[in-house]
Design a protein around this motif. Structure first.
Motif, PDB file in Angstrom:
ATOM      1  N   TYR A 145       1.102  -0.862  -0.230  1.00 44.09           N
ATOM      2  CA  TYR A 145       0.526   0.113  -0.213  1.00 44.09           C
ATOM      3  C   TYR A 145       0.791   1.206   0.768  1.00 44.09           C
ATOM      4  N   PHE A 146       2.105   1.191   0.621  1.00 44.28           N
ATOM      5  CA  PHE A 146       2.899   2.336   0.480  1.00 44.28           C
ATOM      6  C   PHE A 146       4.292   1.967  -0.600  1.00 44.28           C
ATOM      7  N   PRO A 147       4.664   1.701  -1.355  1.00 44.83           N
ATOM      8  CA  PRO A 147       5.482   1.582  -1.916  1.00 44.83           C
ATOM      9  C   PRO A 147       6.402   2.790  -2.078  1.00 44.83           C
ATOM     10  N   HIS A 148       5.432   3.716  -2.341  1.00 39.99           N
ATOM     11  CA  HIS A 148       6.680   5.250  -2.390  1.00 39.99           C
ATOM     12  C   HIS A 148       7.560   5.363  -1.356  1.00 39.99           C
ATOM     13  N   GLY A 149       7.414   4.737  -0.166  1.00 40.18           N
ATOM     14  CA  GLY A 149       7.803   5.212   1.002  1.00 40.18           C
ATOM     15  C   GLY A 149       7.024   5.507   2.022  1.00 40.18           C
ATOM     16  N   ASP A 150       8.019   6.461   3.476  1.00 41.07           N
ATOM     17  CA  ASP A 150       7.245   6.841   4.285  1.00 41.07           C
ATOM     18  C   ASP A 150       7.771   8.910   4.060  1.00 41.07           C
ATOM     19  N   ASN A 151       6.366  10.390   4.271  1.00 41.31           N
ATOM     20  CA  ASN A 151       6.423  10.835   3.702  1.00 41.31           C
ATOM     21  C   ASN A 151       6.047  11.532   4.764  1.00 41.31           C
ATOM     22  N   SER A 152       6.833  11.534   5.825  1.00 38.53           N
ATOM     23  CA  SER A 152       5.820  12.816   7.182  1.00 38.53           C
ATOM     24  C   SER A 152       5.048  13.859   6.792  1.00 38.53           C
ATOM     25  N   GLU A 153       5.245  14.347   5.539  1.00 33.65           N
ATOM     26  CA  GLU A 153       4.312  15.635   5.335  1.00 33.65           C
ATOM     27  C   GLU A 153       3.050  15.372   4.775  1.00 33.65           C
ATOM     28  N   HIS A 154       3.127  14.269   4.362  1.00 34.68           N
ATOM     29  CA  HIS A 154       1.528  13.341   3.529  1.00 34.68           C
ATOM     30  C   HIS A 154       1.462  12.184   4.953  1.00 34.68           C
ATOM     31  N   TYR A 194      -9.582  -3.008  -0.727  1.00 34.53           N
ATOM     32  CA  TYR A 194      -9.227  -3.489  -1.809  1.00 34.53           C
ATOM     33  C   TYR A 194      -9.105  -2.585  -3.145  1.00 34.53           C
ATOM     34  N   TYR A 195      -9.745  -1.171  -2.953  1.00 35.44           N
ATOM     35  CA  TYR A 195      -9.680  -0.148  -3.928  1.00 35.44           C
ATOM     36  C   TYR A 195      -8.664  -0.240  -4.664  1.00 35.44           C
ATOM     37  N   HIS A 196      -7.119   0.333  -3.383  1.00 32.95           N
ATOM     38  CA  HIS A 196      -6.427   0.507  -3.715  1.00 32.95           C
ATOM     39  C   HIS A 196      -5.312  -0.295  -3.326  1.00 32.95           C
ATOM     40  N   TYR A 197      -5.536  -1.603  -3.306  1.00 31.95           N
ATOM     41  CA  TYR A 197      -4.853  -3.000  -3.771  1.00 31.95           C
ATOM     42  C   TYR A 197      -4.761  -3.710  -4.812  1.00 31.95           C
ATOM     43  N   ALA A 198      -6.158  -3.562  -5.575  1.00 33.82           N
ATOM     44  CA  ALA A 198      -6.183  -3.549  -6.888  1.00 33.82           C
ATOM     45  C   ALA A 198      -5.755  -2.601  -7.806  1.00 33.82           C
ATOM     46  N   THR A 199      -5.904  -1.538  -7.410  1.00 32.37           N
ATOM     47  CA  THR A 199      -5.110  -0.165  -8.732  1.00 32.37           C
ATOM     48  C   THR A 199      -3.196  -0.369  -8.786  1.00 32.37           C
ATOM     49  N   LEU A 200      -3.342  -1.113  -7.818  1.00 29.69           N
ATOM     50  CA  LEU A 200      -1.602  -0.135  -7.443  1.00 29.69           C
ATOM     51  C   LEU A 200      -1.010  -1.647  -7.887  1.00 29.69           C
ATOM     52  N   ASP A 201      -1.787  -2.860  -8.687  1.00 27.43           N
ATOM     53  CA  ASP A 201      -1.066  -4.709  -8.939  1.00 27.43           C
ATOM     54  C   ASP A 201      -2.002  -4.576 -10.521  1.00 27.43           C
ATOM     55  N   LEU A 202      -0.787  -4.335 -11.562  1.00 26.26           N
ATOM     56  CA  LEU A 202      -1.650  -4.598 -12.399  1.00 26.26           C
ATOM     57  C   LEU A 202      -2.381  -5.719 -12.480  1.00 26.26           C
ATOM     58  N   PHE A 203      -1.947  -7.022 -12.974  1.00 30.41           N
ATOM     59  CA  PHE A 203      -2.123  -7.667 -12.287  1.00 30.41           C
ATOM     60  C   PHE A 203      -4.111  -7.785 -12.105  1.00 30.41           C
ATOM     61  N   SER A 204      -4.166  -7.885 -11.149  1.00 30.90           N
ATOM     62  CA  SER A 204      -5.446  -7.728 -10.244  1.00 30.90           C
ATOM     63  C   SER A 204      -6.077  -6.922 -11.171  1.00 30.90           C
ATOM     64  N   TYR A 205      -6.056  -5.193 -11.002  1.00 31.87           N
ATOM     65  CA  TYR A 205      -6.702  -4.891 -12.031  1.00 31.87           C
ATOM     66  C   TYR A 205      -7.143  -5.380 -13.128  1.00 31.87           C
ATOM     67  N   GLU A 206      -6.340  -5.368 -14.402  1.00 27.70           N
ATOM     68  CA  GLU A 206      -6.572  -5.660 -15.345  1.00 27.70           C
ATOM     69  C   GLU A 206      -7.742  -7.153 -15.565  1.00 27.70           C
ATOM     70  N   VAL A 207      -6.843  -7.982 -14.377  1.00 29.08           N
ATOM     71  CA  VAL A 207      -8.162  -9.240 -14.951  1.00 29.08           C
ATOM     72  C   VAL A 207      -9.004  -8.949 -13.838  1.00 29.08           C
ATOM     73  N   THR A 208      -9.593  -7.991 -13.075  1.00 31.41           N
ATOM     74  CA  THR A 208     -11.141  -7.585 -12.220  1.00 31.41           C
ATOM     75  C   THR A 208     -11.525  -6.751 -13.482  1.00 31.41           C
ATOM     76  N   LEU A 250       0.371 -17.280  -9.059  1.00 29.26           N
ATOM     77  CA  LEU A 250       0.249 -15.716  -9.521  1.00 29.26           C
ATOM     78  C   LEU A 250      -1.966 -16.241  -9.149  1.00 29.26           C
ATOM     79  N   VAL A 251      -2.202 -16.759  -9.838  1.00 23.90           N
ATOM     80  CA  VAL A 251      -3.714 -17.265 -10.115  1.00 23.90           C
ATOM     81  C   VAL A 251      -4.210 -17.550  -8.936  1.00 23.90           C
TER      82      VAL A 251
END
Length: 204
Positions: A9-18, A40-54, A99-100
Motif C-alpha cells: 500500500y505504501f510503495p513510495h516510502g514514508d513521507n512525514s508531510e503527507h 481493496y480499491y488501493h490493492y487493485a489499483t496498485l497491482d496491474l495483474f489484479s486490476y486488468e483481470v478484474t 499468481l492465479v
C-alpha cells in the motif's frame, strides 16, 4: 506483516508531510465496510495483474451473466494478453498457478468472489461513503469530471458507467454533491477540497 502491508500500500516510502488516505481513514474510524472497500480499491489499483483481470475479465463475465469463475478462465485470459505483455511468456507454469491462486484468494477475501472451492462472482454493495471516496480520489489525481464517469476503476466493483452516473444523481438528490450532465458535458462539485478533508468529515 508490516513489511508486506508497506510494500503493497505504501510503495513510495514514508513521507512525514503527507498522510496516506488509508491511514487517515483508519484514524477517522470510518465504517468497516468502507475501510475494506478502500483497502481493496488501493490493492487493485496498485497491482496491474489484479486490476486488468478484474476490470476486463471478471467485469465482462459478470456483465454476460456468468456467475462461476475458475483458475482456467484466468489462465486463458493471461494467454490472450501475451501480445501486450510478452513477459508473461517467461513465467513458469508454477509462477502462473501461484499468481492465479493468490488473486482468487485475495479478491474473495475482499468480497468480489464467494466460495472456497468453486468461486462465484459477487458484486459488493458500494455505499455512498466508498463511492465518494473513489470519486474524490480520482479528482485529486487530476481526473476531469468527464473522465471520472467512465473510469475503469469503478469496474473493480462491477459498476457500469450508467450505474456510476445513476449513483451520482442519487447522491446529488441527497444534497451531498452537485452533479450535472448535458450531452457530453459533465460537471460536478464536491464540497471538500481534498481526499483528506473528505475523510475528516467522515469522522465527525
Amino acid at each position: 506483516c508490516w513489511e508486506l502491508l508497506h510494500s503493497r500500500y505504501f510503495p513510495h516510502g514514508d513521507n512525514s508531510e503527507h498522510i496516506h488516505p488509508i491511514i487517515a481513514l483508519f484514524r477517522a474510524q470510518a465504517p468497516e465496510a468502507m475501510k475494506q472497500g478502500v483497502l481493496y480499491y488501493h490493492y487493485a489499483t496498485l497491482d496491474l495483474f489484479s486490476y486488468e483481470v478484474t476490470v476486463e475479465l471478471v467485469y465482462d463475465m459478470f456483465r454476460r451473466g456468468l456467475a462461476n469463475i475458475a483458475a482456467r478462465d484466468i489462465h486463458i485470459f493471461l494467454n490472450s494478453k501475451t501480445a501486450f505483455h510478452p513477459e508473461i511468456n517467461t513465467w513458469s507454469p508454477q509462477t502462473r498457478r501461484s499468481l492465479v491462486s493468490h488473486y482468487l484468494s485475495a479478491i474473495r477475501d475482499f468480497g468480489i468472489l464467494e466460495g472456497k472451492v468453486r468461486k462465484r462472482i459477487h458484486r459488493p454493495t458500494v455505499e455512498d461513503g466508498l463511492f465518494l471516496y473513489i470519486v474524490t480520489y480520482l479528482r485529486d489525481c487530476g481526473k476531469a469530471p468527464k473522465d471520472i464517469l467512465p473510469s475503469n476503476d469503478f469496474r473493480l466493483f462491477l459498476l457500469s458507467q450508467q450505474e456510476v452516473e445513476a449513483k451520482m444523481v442519487e447522491i446529488q438528490r441527497k444534497g451531498q454533491i452537485r452533479f450535472q450532465r448535458s450531452g457530453r458535458i459533465v460537471s460536478f462539485k464536491l464540497p471538500w477540497r481534498s481526499i483528506l478533508e473528505y475523510i475528516e468529515n467522515i469522522g465527525q
